[in-house]
Design an enzyme around this catalytic site. Sequence first.
Site, PDB file in Angstrom:
ATOM      1  N   ALA A 584       1.165 -41.207 -17.143  1.00 50.42           N
ATOM      2  CA  ALA A 584       0.031 -41.976 -16.453  1.00 50.42           C
ATOM      3  C   ALA A 584      -0.132 -43.502 -16.903  1.00 50.42           C
ATOM      4  CB  ALA A 584      -1.288 -41.188 -16.447  1.00 50.42           C
ATOM      5  N   TYR A 585      -0.118 -43.394 -18.318  1.00 46.24           N
ATOM      6  CA  TYR A 585      -0.296 -44.458 -19.179  1.00 46.24           C
ATOM      7  C   TYR A 585       1.209 -45.595 -18.874  1.00 46.24           C
ATOM      8  CZ  TYR A 585      -0.895 -47.893 -22.884  1.00 46.24           C
ATOM      9  OH  TYR A 585      -1.050 -48.918 -23.637  1.00 46.24           O
ATOM     10  N   SER A 586       2.061 -44.800 -19.054  1.00 42.53           N
ATOM     11  CA  SER A 586       3.300 -45.718 -19.174  1.00 42.53           C
ATOM     12  C   SER A 586       3.635 -46.049 -17.744  1.00 42.53           C
ATOM     13  CB  SER A 586       4.565 -44.849 -19.728  1.00 42.53           C
ATOM     14  OG  SER A 586       4.461 -44.485 -20.908  1.00 42.53           O
ATOM     15  N   SER A 588       1.540 -46.877 -14.955  1.00 36.53           N
ATOM     16  CA  SER A 588       0.555 -47.702 -14.794  1.00 36.53           C
ATOM     17  C   SER A 588       0.652 -49.103 -15.422  1.00 36.53           C
ATOM     18  CB  SER A 588      -1.039 -47.102 -14.919  1.00 36.53           C
ATOM     19  OG  SER A 588      -1.129 -46.730 -16.400  1.00 36.53           O
ATOM     20  N   LYS A 589       0.870 -48.823 -16.732  1.00 37.11           N
ATOM     21  CA  LYS A 589       1.213 -50.388 -17.562  1.00 37.11           C
ATOM     22  C   LYS A 589       2.185 -51.064 -17.068  1.00 37.11           C
ATOM     23  CE  LYS A 589      -1.097 -51.444 -20.846  1.00 37.11           C
ATOM     24  NZ  LYS A 589      -2.362 -52.268 -21.060  1.00 37.11           N
TER      25      LYS A 589
END
Length: 697
Positions: A584-586, A588-589
Amino acid sequence: MENRWSDADARACVERCAALGAGEDLALRVYTSRLIGADPDLVLHGGGNTSLKSRALDLFGSEIDVLHIKGSGWDLASIDPAGLPAVALAPLCRLRDLERLDDGTMVAELRRALLDSAAPTPSVEALLHAFLPHRYIDHSHADAILALTNQADGAARVRALLGERVAWVPYVMPGLALAKRAAEIWEKNPDVEGLVLEKHGLFSFGETARESYERHIALVDVVQSHLAQAMEGRRPLDARPVVAAREPSEVAPLVRGALAEPTGNRDAPFRRFILTHRSSDEILHFAAAELGPRLALTPPITPDHVIRTKGPYLFIERPPYNDLAALGNLLRGDVERYRHAYRQYFERNAAGRAGLVMLDPTPRVVVLPGIGIFAAGETAKAAKVAADIAEHTIRTKIRAMTIGDYQGLPERDLFDMEYWSLEQAKLGKQAPAPLAGQVALVTGGAGAIGEGIARKLLAAGAHVVLVDIDAERLARVATSLKSSAVFTVEADVAHDGELEQAFTRAAGAFGGIDIAVVNAGIAQTGTLEELDSDDFDKTVDVNLRGSFLTLRQSLRSMRQQGTGGNIVLVSTKNVVAPGAGFGAYSASKAGAHQLARIAALEGAAIGVRVNMVMPDAVFGDAANPSGLWEQVGPERAAARGLDPAQLEEFYRNRNLLKARVTADHVGNAVVFFATQQTPTTGAALPVDGGLPDAFPR
Ligand SMILES: [Zn+2]
């Protein structure tokens, strides 16, 4: 005018000053100086000065007469004994025999007479205090006195109202000539309680601190009451109907954009200013008045205001509030005309005088009917000083028009003051910091990285607006940054309205923005198989949607302001080197990173550069630990079979330089881009100690 003398407070001041080694006569000098300094109707921001004649021991143990006089750099409101250094009186009094004394020599002589060579330089009005015999002398630039003296028939009005209590001193610029003139006039009128200096202010004398102070207040009170009576129930200026269908914060970026002065240097294209808005009843009345445009051009009420506000204010007539683009054009044209007139003023008055360098020709006070004034300064503090002075000036000019016809100093005298070497010295001469006059908005401003970025931007001279969803943490960070150049806004970056409001509040605080740091981010761990879709959405909301909204609003604001700008997106090494369990982090970033590259393509035409910083493993410190790592740390440690305490060490050891990456490092990278040291946009700079997997390609 209230007499604020209190026996109890006076005693407390004597006790406090005794602890600082000062005797009672000096302590009471401190006390009444503070009383005067605390009243903005008497003095503003370092204006005015006070003195005491006393005795002290010289190097040989002999008693000599000394003058304690306000040192430059001190403000009466907060003065201490150290701010009233002692100078030997005899050498100062001897200067009265001179025909003329240039400024540099006068300052040198004042410094030479200091008992403590490390003390601050005595006030430029020190000689006036020295040549008069009174023990205590108080000098202010009281608004009421100025409304009375700044008239064609000021002398007659002062005589009619204050009679034999004061003597009138025609205008002379501060320095030896004024000091001599004032002493001669006093000698012919030895029974007066004080002197009124034409278009400058009031001096009062006394045997005690209390007597001089109370005379000062009583004299001002007579004039204040007279003015209050004349003003009763009157709106003295004829007001025209004004419709301002705009909020000040909507207009501020247009004003700020128009004031930004082109430098001709592509790497630092503008000299920018911070704005402060004011809209008291009196200001709005003035801004709507038929007479407003004419009064805005009249000189300052007392000469030393000229270095803070310049002479004329810029009055914008008939602003087209219904068409912001047209308003922007009008503002730019009017500012250009102001600058042209200022250059002519300089040339007219500097002719035949060697060595004068023109100050920047940008107006410091802009008047807009229906909106009020915007005051401009190199810093928020300077803008506030200009705004305070403008507010008192406008009130005083309204009063002066009520009782007569305002008349300020002739242009030549004003110019002499503005270009007086001693006034110029007050402004300081250091080279401006690289981001001086610029405003940076930082999302995620209360986090560990946000704080590091803010610290570095402040050190580079920028003003900073911190935006964060966590109000409590925001307050803590603002306190720890200890700066008048910080403003905070609580907002959710994923919420359209709140994010827009944050930009509006930034414009309200400082006038607009030049730098946006897209930094807000959250993390959610879990393999794709485990990841909850709501958690995924939440991460995307902040990291991707929040970045989109911030980029969009930054570009809109910068376009409107018309002075380009810099956007820096805090990306992550995960964009090029993602981690399992960190989808999710990777993702969205990576989306945000891609948006920033699009913003670089779209922003170039309006002079906006967009770059990315790619940090890895920034843990923050004990005072402000990284919220992201607090959340994902335990899981990341478990995934690597580590104890959470070992995690930071693990990340340090995995990079080539074995570097501990800090929030300050990220801040340095942001400042590098924001200072436009290279012609770069659309670029990404790793701040990760060197990770071959994450080398950008
Ligand atoms: Zn003065």
